[in-house]
Design a protein around this motif. Structure first.
Motif, short mmCIF file in Angstrom:
data_model
loop_
_atom_site.label_atom_id
_atom_site.label_comp_id
_atom_site.label_asym_id
_atom_site.label_seq_id
_atom_site.Cartn_x
_atom_site.Cartn_y
_atom_site.Cartn_z
N ALA A 1 0.83 -1.20 0.00
CA ALA A 1 0.00 0.00 0.00
C ALA A 1 0.86 1.26 0.00
O ALA A 1 0.58 2.22 -0.72
CB ALA A 1 -0.93 -0.01 1.21
N LEU A 2 1.92 1.26 0.80
CA LEU A 2 2.82 2.42 0.86
C LEU A 2 3.46 2.68 -0.50
O LEU A 2 3.57 3.83 -0.94
CB LEU A 2 3.91 2.20 1.90
CG LEU A 2 3.56 2.46 3.36
CD1 LEU A 2 4.75 2.08 4.24
CD2 LEU A 2 3.20 3.92 3.56
N GLY A 3 3.91 1.63 -1.13
CA GLY A 3 4.53 1.78 -2.44
C GLY A 3 3.57 2.34 -3.47
O GLY A 3 3.91 3.22 -4.26
N ALA A 4 2.32 1.85 -3.45
CA ALA A 4 1.32 2.34 -4.40
C ALA A 4 0.99 3.80 -4.13
O ALA A 4 0.85 4.60 -5.07
CB ALA A 4 0.06 1.47 -4.31
N LEU A 5 0.88 4.17 -2.86
CA LEU A 5 0.53 5.55 -2.52
C LEU A 5 1.66 6.50 -2.90
O LEU A 5 1.42 7.58 -3.45
CB LEU A 5 0.23 5.67 -1.03
CG LEU A 5 -0.20 7.05 -0.55
CD1 LEU A 5 -1.50 7.49 -1.24
CD2 LEU A 5 -0.37 7.07 0.96
N ALA A 6 2.90 6.11 -2.61
CA ALA A 6 4.02 6.98 -2.96
C ALA A 6 4.13 7.15 -4.47
O ALA A 6 4.39 8.25 -4.97
CB ALA A 6 5.32 6.39 -2.40
N ALA A 7 3.92 6.07 -5.22
CA ALA A 7 3.98 6.16 -6.68
C ALA A 7 2.89 7.09 -7.21
O ALA A 7 3.12 7.89 -8.13
CB ALA A 7 3.84 4.78 -7.29
N TRP A 8 1.69 7.00 -6.63
CA TRP A 8 0.61 7.91 -7.04
C TRP A 8 0.96 9.35 -6.72
O TRP A 8 0.68 10.26 -7.51
CB TRP A 8 -0.69 7.51 -6.35
CG TRP A 8 -1.83 8.46 -6.60
CD1 TRP A 8 -2.61 8.53 -7.72
CD2 TRP A 8 -2.30 9.48 -5.72
NE1 TRP A 8 -3.54 9.54 -7.59
CE2 TRP A 8 -3.38 10.14 -6.36
CE3 TRP A 8 -1.93 9.90 -4.45
CZ2 TRP A 8 -4.07 11.19 -5.77
CZ3 TRP A 8 -2.61 10.95 -3.85
CH2 TRP A 8 -3.67 11.59 -4.51
N GLY A 9 1.58 9.59 -5.56
CA GLY A 9 1.97 10.94 -5.19
C GLY A 9 2.99 11.53 -6.17
O GLY A 9 2.92 12.71 -6.51
N VAL A 10 3.91 10.70 -6.62
CA VAL A 10 4.94 11.18 -7.55
C VAL A 10 4.35 11.42 -8.94
O VAL A 10 4.59 12.46 -9.56
CB VAL A 10 6.10 10.17 -7.61
CG1 VAL A 10 7.03 10.49 -8.78
CG2 VAL A 10 6.88 10.18 -6.29
#
Length: 384
Positions: A317-326
């Motif tokens: 989940a963290l990886g997906a959220l960070a990628a969306w933020g970028v």
């Protein structure tokens, strides 16, 4: 006050005519106009007729307002509405209001009209200040105000919220000499970070997807059905120990968190997601909070429901959220912090691709005390 016409930048701004009623009625069937303005719902032909023949004429006659029909200067086609919805001559202040017909959007019509009205109000009336107000979340209206030169300076609770809208409102002001020149791009123009963010936060919060092994997870907005899971997670001893959630944690705290998430998205300041398991049940929360000073920086926060720990779900989940933020918000740095000793949070961050960079002495606050924190980050280039 005598009605006037303004011709500027390809637009004709003129007083409303009885013949405009059909076009006004057609425009005000638009869901966005009904959502963000105080027009009657449902909007009937008699409302349009009353507006163009009664309300608008009275505003000019008694000097309480200056409503204009915004038309194409070459064809006469009605494109929208823009004008002063209130005038206070005692303090020489006016409030501006506008809507754009759905068939005229994407052409900068309302920005040009707002600038024209502002120039006329400062030069001809003359006013010393214009006010703009909109419900928090109306990012399209906010962009128009910014591009017209308004400084959006904070929030003010609205006296007349639109329908079932929020009471929280943005407020901005414009002074003589601050209106951008005809043809100038102005602030928050197309392609700017402000405009790109507005396009994201001006729409409903998305659903993101993450994969942990062969398990597909969803990151979605919080709902009422998640409140029991939030309460149970925030009453868990490990959550109490390592986070700053209220203690003891009550259902009213969870309800406040739900309300905060919706308002934070409307403001464009944070994105709060529920981590949902394959059955779409609550498994934790993960938030992305934008830095109010550095627009390219954000910080993640998360908690995992006790039954969902140790499955690799939170790192995914963290990886997906960070990628969306970028990719979605143009962030260049996403930070993670955790109390020194919170090894579970550190493992989740590292598995998600965050690099632990060191220790901040007194880096976070917990229940009235400063405690040391590990800090790490994931940079945009880490995802390429």
């Amino acid at each position: 006050m005598e009605p006037v016409e303004i011709i500027e930048d390809g637009l004709l701004l003129r007083p409303w005519l009885a013949s405009d009623a059909d076009d006004v009625h057609r425009a005000c069937q638009d869901p966005d106009i009904q959502r963000w303005t105080t027009v009657p719902r449902p909007y009937r032909p008699e409302h349009a007729h009353g507006f163009v023949t009664g309300m608008s004429a009275r505003a000019w006659a008694d000097g309480s307002g200056a409503p204009f029909a915004v038309c194409d200067a070459a064809t006469g086609e009605l494109l929208g509405s823009c004008g002063l919805v209130a005038i206070d001559q005692a303090v020489q202040t006016g409030e501006i209001g506008y809507w754009t017909a759905p068939w005229a959007r994407g052409r900068g019509v309302t920005v040009r009209a707002t600038r024209a009205v502002a120039r006329w109000a400062f030069d001809a009336l003359p006013l010393h200040r214009l006010i703009w107000q909109a419900e928090v979340g109306n990012h399209a209206s906010r962009l128009v105000a910014l591009r017209a030169g308004f400084q959006v300076s904070g929030e003010l609770r609205l006296a007349r919220p639109a329908g079932d809208g929020r009471v929280e409102g943005w407020v901005g002001s414009l002074l003589p000499g601050e209106v951008p020149a005809v043809g100038a791009d102005g602030p928050a123009g197309p392609g700017t970070l402000e405009a790109r963010r507005a396009a994201v936060f001006g729409r409903p919060q998305p659903v993101l997807f993450a994969t942990a092994g062969d398990v597909e997870l969803r990151l979605r907005p919080m709902e009422d059905r998640d409140l029991d899971g939030v309460v149970a997670t925030c009453q868990d001893p490990d959550t109490v120990r390592w986070t700053s959630v209220p203690h003891p944690y009550r259902r009213t705290d969870a309800e406040g968190y739900l309300a905060y998430g919706g308002l934070a998205w409307a403001r464009g300041s944070s994105a709060c997601f529920v981590l949902a398991d394959p059955d779409d049940a609550f498994a934790g929360t993960v938030d992305l909070r934008l830095n109010p000073v550095d627009p390219l920086l954000a910080e993640v926060g998360f908690m995992t429901a006790p039954h969902a720990r140790g499955r690799g779900w939170m790192p995914a989940a963290l990886g997906a959220l960070a990628a969306w933020g970028v990719t979605g918000l143009d962030l260049t740095r996403v930070e993670w912090k955790a109390h020194v000793g919170n090894s579970a949070s550190r493992r989740a961050a590292e598995k998600a691709g965050f690099t632990v960079e060191g220790t901040l002495r007194g880096g976070v606050s917990q229940r009235g005390q400063r405690v040391d924190a590990w800090v790490g980050a994931l940079l945009a280039e880490d995802l390429t």
